[in-house]
Structures are given as structure tokens and as C-alpha cells.
Design a protein around this motif. Sequence first.
Motif, short mmCIF file in Angstrom:
data_model
loop_
_atom_site.label_atom_id
_atom_site.label_comp_id
_atom_site.label_asym_id
_atom_site.label_seq_id
_atom_site.Cartn_x
_atom_site.Cartn_y
_atom_site.Cartn_z
N UNK A 69 0.84 -1.19 0.00
CA UNK A 69 0.00 0.00 0.00
C UNK A 69 0.88 1.25 0.00
N UNK A 70 0.27 2.41 -0.17
CA UNK A 70 1.02 3.66 -0.10
C UNK A 70 1.68 3.78 1.27
N UNK A 71 2.97 4.12 1.26
CA UNK A 71 3.71 4.25 2.51
C UNK A 71 4.31 2.96 3.01
N UNK A 72 4.20 1.88 2.24
CA UNK A 72 4.72 0.58 2.69
C UNK A 72 6.24 0.53 2.68
N UNK A 73 6.88 1.32 1.83
CA UNK A 73 8.33 1.29 1.71
C UNK A 73 8.81 0.97 0.30
N UNK A 74 7.88 0.87 -0.65
CA UNK A 74 8.25 0.51 -2.02
C UNK A 74 9.11 1.60 -2.67
N UNK A 75 8.63 2.83 -2.63
CA UNK A 75 9.36 3.91 -3.29
C UNK A 75 10.69 4.20 -2.59
N UNK A 76 10.74 4.00 -1.29
CA UNK A 76 12.01 4.14 -0.58
C UNK A 76 13.01 3.11 -1.07
N UNK A 115 14.45 -7.74 -21.09
CA UNK A 115 14.72 -6.65 -20.15
C UNK A 115 14.41 -7.06 -18.71
N UNK A 116 15.33 -6.80 -17.80
CA UNK A 116 15.05 -6.93 -16.37
C UNK A 116 14.20 -5.75 -15.95
N UNK A 117 13.06 -6.03 -15.31
CA UNK A 117 12.13 -4.98 -14.92
C UNK A 117 11.82 -5.11 -13.43
N UNK A 118 11.91 -4.00 -12.72
CA UNK A 118 11.48 -3.94 -11.33
C UNK A 118 10.33 -2.94 -11.26
N UNK A 119 9.19 -3.42 -10.81
CA UNK A 119 7.96 -2.63 -10.80
C UNK A 119 7.48 -2.43 -9.37
N UNK A 120 7.17 -1.21 -9.01
CA UNK A 120 6.44 -0.99 -7.77
C UNK A 120 5.00 -0.68 -8.13
N UNK A 121 4.08 -1.26 -7.40
CA UNK A 121 2.67 -1.02 -7.69
C UNK A 121 1.85 -1.27 -6.44
N UNK A 122 0.69 -0.61 -6.35
CA UNK A 122 -0.26 -0.96 -5.31
C UNK A 122 -1.52 -1.56 -5.92
N UNK A 123 -1.44 -1.88 -7.23
CA UNK A 123 -2.56 -2.54 -7.90
C UNK A 123 -2.34 -4.04 -7.89
N UNK A 124 -3.21 -4.77 -7.22
CA UNK A 124 -3.05 -6.21 -7.10
C UNK A 124 -3.16 -6.89 -8.45
#
Length: 333
Positions: free
Chosen positions: A58-65, A206-215
Motif C-alpha cells: 500500500x502507499x507508505x509501505x516502503x516501495x518507493x524508498x 529486459x530486467x524490470x522492477x515494478x512498484x505497484x499498489x494494484x493487485x
Amino acid sequence: MKTAPALHHQPVTLADTATAIRTEGLRKVYQRGQDSLVALEGLDLTVDKGEFFGLLGTNGAGKSTTIGMLTTLVTPTAGSAWVAGHEVSADPVGVKSRIGVVSQANTLDRALTVLDNLAFRGRYFGLSASAARRRALDLLEQLALADKASAKAHHLSGGQARRVMIGRALMHLPEVLFLDEPTAGVDPQAREDLWQIIGSLHEGGQTVVLTTHYLDEAEALCQRLAVIDHGHLLACDTPEAIKATSGAQTVITVRYDAAAEPVADAVRRIPGGPHVVIVDGPNIQVRTTRPDGVLGHLLREGGAAGLTVRDAATTPPSLQTAFLTLTGRDYQP
């Protein structure tokens, strides 16, 4: 938007390793006056070369950090991270030259044309003016944006801007592409278009790392997922394995025409328990790993209590219920 062709892209081979990303004990604490906020606590992760890896929370979980530290924008408080074979803190320049980043915010230069936004990025990474222009035009064609080459960036829709940002990030053939909430705030059709483009990139190696809050996005695109909540890693596996091993529950929900409390005690005694029973006014929700017969029991007990069923639903194990099981609360993006 017309269907985009497969995005032909050959990323640079990772030097001397099959591992694209590795972290050990990665930690970030933000100081706010006398207070401190632990944004990430002891993260240990490995992402393989060519993998489509997702950070879900969820937002604030630590993904963007996490993304910020892996892309050299945020300094870790403790721990280590390696990207494309280079230690992030010791060699940030080496990391930056090997990654592409698409952030949540629109970072296109509004004063430049779409073509120049891409071409200038290519020049920054050492391409000649002619090579940068050719590369930019080729990417815009593949992204179904050739007709926007001369448009100013501020004239683009949200979905078009995200596609341009992806193209810009690919100008120097990065080994690892980071996508931080790439479909946030775009309309459903643009979201589907971006899914197609990102999936095509991965199919090309391509190696891809995705952050998302969409299940649904995480389940549709990612080979493996790290579920992060309040800075802690709760699970890391394929979506199917997370659902299977988390003890994800089936959720049965019934809405009556009056308060459901008279049914609750009887439901808690349903054979095959224990079941988690939650009552909220006329709604009753049962969470269980043994759902057989539970809905029928709810209907019978409701009838015996003089209640009329207004609605009923059964949700099988999913990432939604896995998150609920792992955290003890519903998933709220």
C-alpha cells in the motif's frame, strides 16, 4: 491508441553475474526532529537477470524508498545493495549508467518536444546527435508515438507522457529498468496499453522492477513479488506461491436486511473451524481456509433468525486475501 508493436530492445548484458539486484539488510530511517520513521527494515532481496520483479504494498509501505535506494536517489541508513554488479553506495555513477528509471511524477521537460526529450537523454549518455535522434525515432515508433514526435511534452495525455518516459529511460539500453507506480493516475485504457508495452519489454529480455499498489497489475505482470508492509518484507515468491503458502483465506460475505449479530455465535460454531467472523451492522464476513458449507450455513442461520439476505459473495484465495492473511487487514491502496 493503436496496438503497439513488440518493443524490440536488447539490454546490455550484466557483467559477470546472473543477478541483477541484491540487497542485504537494507534499512532506511528518516529523522523528523526528535522523531524517527523507519521506512524500510532489513530488506534482503535477490532479483535475477531478465526477471520481471514486483514490489507490492500500500502507499507508505516502503516501495518507493526501496526504489530510491536502488537507484542512488536515497542514501541507506544501513545495509548494502548491488545493482548490475555495482555496489550502490560505493559506485553510484556506475549504477546510474546501467539503469533506467520511470518515476511516479511526470519529469519530462515541458519546454522540449517529445523527440528532444528522448534525444537529449541519449546525448547525455554519450550517443552522437544523429544516433540519438535515430534511437529516439525508433523508440517513438515502437511506442506508437511517432505522430507526437514534434509535440511539446505538456500537450500529452497522462498515458502518453508515461510512454514517453519509458522511451526516455530506454535510450541508453539500461540493464535494469525501474518502474515506480507507472500506471498511477492514468485512465483504464492507457493502463492496458502500458501493460502491453512493459510486458513486451520483458519478453525481449529486459530486467524490470515494478512498484505497484494494484493487485491485478502485480499478478498480471510479475514473475515474482515482494510483499512489503510498514517497511517489512512479508513474503517473496511467485504470486501463486504467495497465495498458496500464506494461508490465504476464502472470504464469504453476506448482507442481511437487519443487524447480523444474531447470526454470529452460530457461525462461529460451524464445523471445520476456526473461522474468523466479523460483523458490521447488517454485514457478516467469514474468513476461512475451509469454506465448504459456510455460505449455506449463513443462509440457514439468517433465515432462522428472521433475516432476509440482500447480497452474498464468496471471494476465493487471491493476492487480496493473501495480503489480508499476512497483515491482518484488508488491502487498501
